[in-house]
Design an enzyme around this catalytic site. Structure first.
Site, mmCIF file in Angstrom:
data_model
loop_
_atom_site.group_PDB
_atom_site.id
_atom_site.type_symbol
_atom_site.label_atom_id
_atom_site.label_comp_id
_atom_site.label_asym_id
_atom_site.label_seq_id
_atom_site.Cartn_x
_atom_site.Cartn_y
_atom_site.Cartn_z
ATOM 1 N N GLU A 140 0.837 -1.201 0.000
ATOM 2 C CA GLU A 140 0.000 0.000 0.000
ATOM 3 C C GLU A 140 0.874 1.253 0.000
ATOM 4 O O GLU A 140 0.630 2.207 -0.748
ATOM 5 C CB GLU A 140 -0.914 -0.028 1.228
ATOM 6 C CG GLU A 140 -1.996 1.022 1.232
ATOM 7 C CD GLU A 140 -2.934 0.880 2.428
ATOM 8 O OE1 GLU A 140 -3.677 1.829 2.687
ATOM 9 O OE2 GLU A 140 -2.906 -0.179 3.107
ATOM 10 N N GLY A 169 -7.778 5.105 7.870
ATOM 11 C CA GLY A 169 -8.566 4.892 9.075
ATOM 12 C C GLY A 169 -7.995 3.812 9.956
ATOM 13 O O GLY A 169 -7.960 3.936 11.181
ATOM 14 N N GLY A 170 -7.507 2.720 9.336
ATOM 15 C CA GLY A 170 -6.988 1.586 10.104
ATOM 16 C C GLY A 170 -5.486 1.498 10.155
ATOM 17 O O GLY A 170 -4.914 0.912 11.076
ATOM 18 N N SER A 171 -4.791 2.056 9.163
ATOM 19 C CA SER A 171 -3.333 1.948 9.119
ATOM 20 C C SER A 171 -2.713 3.241 8.614
ATOM 21 O O SER A 171 -3.403 4.102 8.053
ATOM 22 C CB SER A 171 -2.909 0.785 8.212
ATOM 23 O OG SER A 171 -3.270 1.042 6.858
ATOM 24 N N THR A 172 -1.402 3.364 8.804
ATOM 25 C CA THR A 172 -0.665 4.508 8.271
ATOM 26 C C THR A 172 0.605 3.998 7.612
ATOM 27 O O THR A 172 1.192 3.009 8.055
ATOM 28 C CB THR A 172 -0.351 5.543 9.371
ATOM 29 O OG1 THR A 172 0.184 6.715 8.769
ATOM 30 C CG2 THR A 172 0.649 5.018 10.388
ATOM 31 N N GLN A 173 1.033 4.683 6.535
ATOM 32 C CA GLN A 173 2.198 4.257 5.763
ATOM 33 C C GLN A 173 3.205 5.394 5.620
ATOM 34 O O GLN A 173 2.817 6.561 5.488
ATOM 35 C CB GLN A 173 1.794 3.815 4.343
ATOM 36 C CG GLN A 173 1.085 2.484 4.275
ATOM 37 C CD GLN A 173 -0.330 2.516 4.805
ATOM 38 O OE1 GLN A 173 -0.706 1.752 5.681
ATOM 39 N NE2 GLN A 173 -1.139 3.432 4.280
#
Length: 429
Positions: free
Chosen positions: A172, A202-206
């Site tokens: 992602e 909303g659920g993850s960060t990259q």
């Protein structure tokens, strides 16, 4: 030796001719044999389409890309994108999966209106799900994917193998990096610099960027913080990581102490990041939580920062190298909350320093009891973003970020990169 077929030319060959990738790789095809014969002048542009669904934790989005192949140009170009989104995300329908199928079917109407009917059967249809489905039990996630696959199979579009799947978190970040650098022209052979990306879902960060120093990769906690892939005869070795559970909605849950909690109907989750007298219900991922401020306690930035620090400290790795000439584009909820806080224009975006998030977080949090903001979560969200950037990734107060929603009228996201990967098969490892 395989012929060097440029990426977007390969896209045209695959999409229009229906050939397999192997057939394209092993023969230099005469374009005049496979391009559709159109009742247009010989030098008229030929148009091709691709449809990518982004099934995120807080919404499902459709991207319909239009590519142009002109006789006077060596490569097709991305002409435009039709974008539309629906809330909530597919994970909200974990217990009523047929609703997930209805959501996708509704969005497919956008593709049908955008892509001419004669092009439907050769326009690829792909869906990639992200953190919302990664956070679900595997069986429930698969049931949702099966519903989407059924809708795809019933559609008039080209449905390739592996058209519906959950995307790996690291991919992602890498594909978002590919999208942003493709759109900003930094993937040309003569490009000296690239841009880094910060994506807050909303659920993850990259976080993904191209390091200049070997120590950046060598000092990463584990090998999966470094990814390699080939693109346009260049090999890129990126620092990239996705933190599942550190997206802005999941961070709210963790701050409230509600992440993974059971018997939700009997509990009220409190936080100093919320107005003292606030009490309401809040839903995420198909579950509803009772949340409130601390009626007998204090609210404000310092107390809130202590709470969100627990969600970040010891979890987010600080890359060795961040400042050395890397320009970072920040998008998704970074952009949305900057708009909500009045820091940037909702259309144009803009440049911000990390300290700008910090300053506005203090202003909002220290006034939430007397002057409740439009969103009761704005203090929590801005404080979390500040903490994530500073104590998480290790950015300085003076670091400048480019807050953006669109680049050249195309959504800033991983979706374009995923479509390019679908055609090019980047073999990310």
């Amino acid at each position: 030796m395989k012929p060097n077929v440029p990426l977007l030319l390969r896209l045209v060959l695959l999409t229009v001719s229906g050939l397999t990738r192997a057939q394209v790789e092993t023969s230099l095809l005469d374009l005049s044999m496979i391009l559709p014969s159109l009742s247009r002048p010989a030098n008229h542009s030929r148009i091709f389409y691709a449809v990518m669904f982004d099934a995120g934790s807080t919404g499902t989005r459709i991207h319909v890309y239009t590519f142009i192949q002109s006789d006077s140009e060596q490569l097709p170009v991305l002409d435009n994108e039709m974008f539309h989104s629906i809330k909530p995300g597919l994970s909200a329908y974990a217990d009523s999966p047929e609703m997930a199928g209805q959501t996708v079917a509704l969005l497919l109407k956008v593709a049908k209106k955008t892509v001419p009917r004669l092009d439907w059967k050769r326009t690829p249809l792909v869906l990639r799900a992200t953190a919302g489905l990664r956070l679900l039990p595997a069986e429930k996630a698969q049931t949702l994917l099966d519903q989407v696959q059924h809708v795809f199979d019933e559609s008039p579009f080209l449905v390739p193998d592996n058209s519906v799947s959950i995307m790996d978190g690291t991919n992602e970040g890498i594909l978002a990096w590919l999208s942003l650098n493709f759109l900003t022209g930094h993937l040309n052979a003569d490009a000296k610099k690239t841009v880094g990306i910060l994506d807050l879902g909303g659920g993850s960060t990259q976080i993904t960027f191209l390091p200049k120093l070997k120590r950046t990769a060598e000092s990463a906690p584990v090998a999966d913080f470094v990814a390699r892939f080939d693109f346009f005869n260049s090999t890129f070795e990126l620092y990239s990581h996705s933190y599942l559970g550190n997206g802005i909605m999941a961070a709210r849950l963790a701050t409230l102490g509600a992440l993974g909690a059971e018997e939700l109907e009997w509990q009220v989750f409190k936080s100093s990041c919320l107005p003292n007298k606030f009490r309401d219900e809040w839903s995420f991922g198909g579950l509803t939580y009772h949340v409130s401020g601390d009626p007998g306690g204090h609210a404000g930035y310092k107390l809130c920062y202590q709470e969100v620090l627990k969600v970040v400290k010891g979890i987010i790795h600080q890359p060795y190298e961040l400042e050395d000439g890397n320009v970072f584009f920040a998008f998704s909820y970074y952009f949305d909350r900057a708009v909500d806080a009045g820091l940037i224009d909702g259309v144009q975006g803009g440049m911000l320093q990390v300290r700008d998030f910090k300053k506005r977080a203090k202003e909002v949090c220290n006034k939430i009891t007397k002057y409740p903001p439009i969103s009761p979560f704005l203090c929590l969200d801005l404080t979390y973003i500040t903490c994530l950037l500073k104590d998480g990734f290790g950015f300085k107060d003076s670091t400048v970020l480019q807050l953006t929603k669109k680049v050249n009228n195309v959504e800033a996201s991983w979706a374009l990169g995923a479509m390019l990967d679908h055609f090019h098969n980047l073999k990310i490892h």
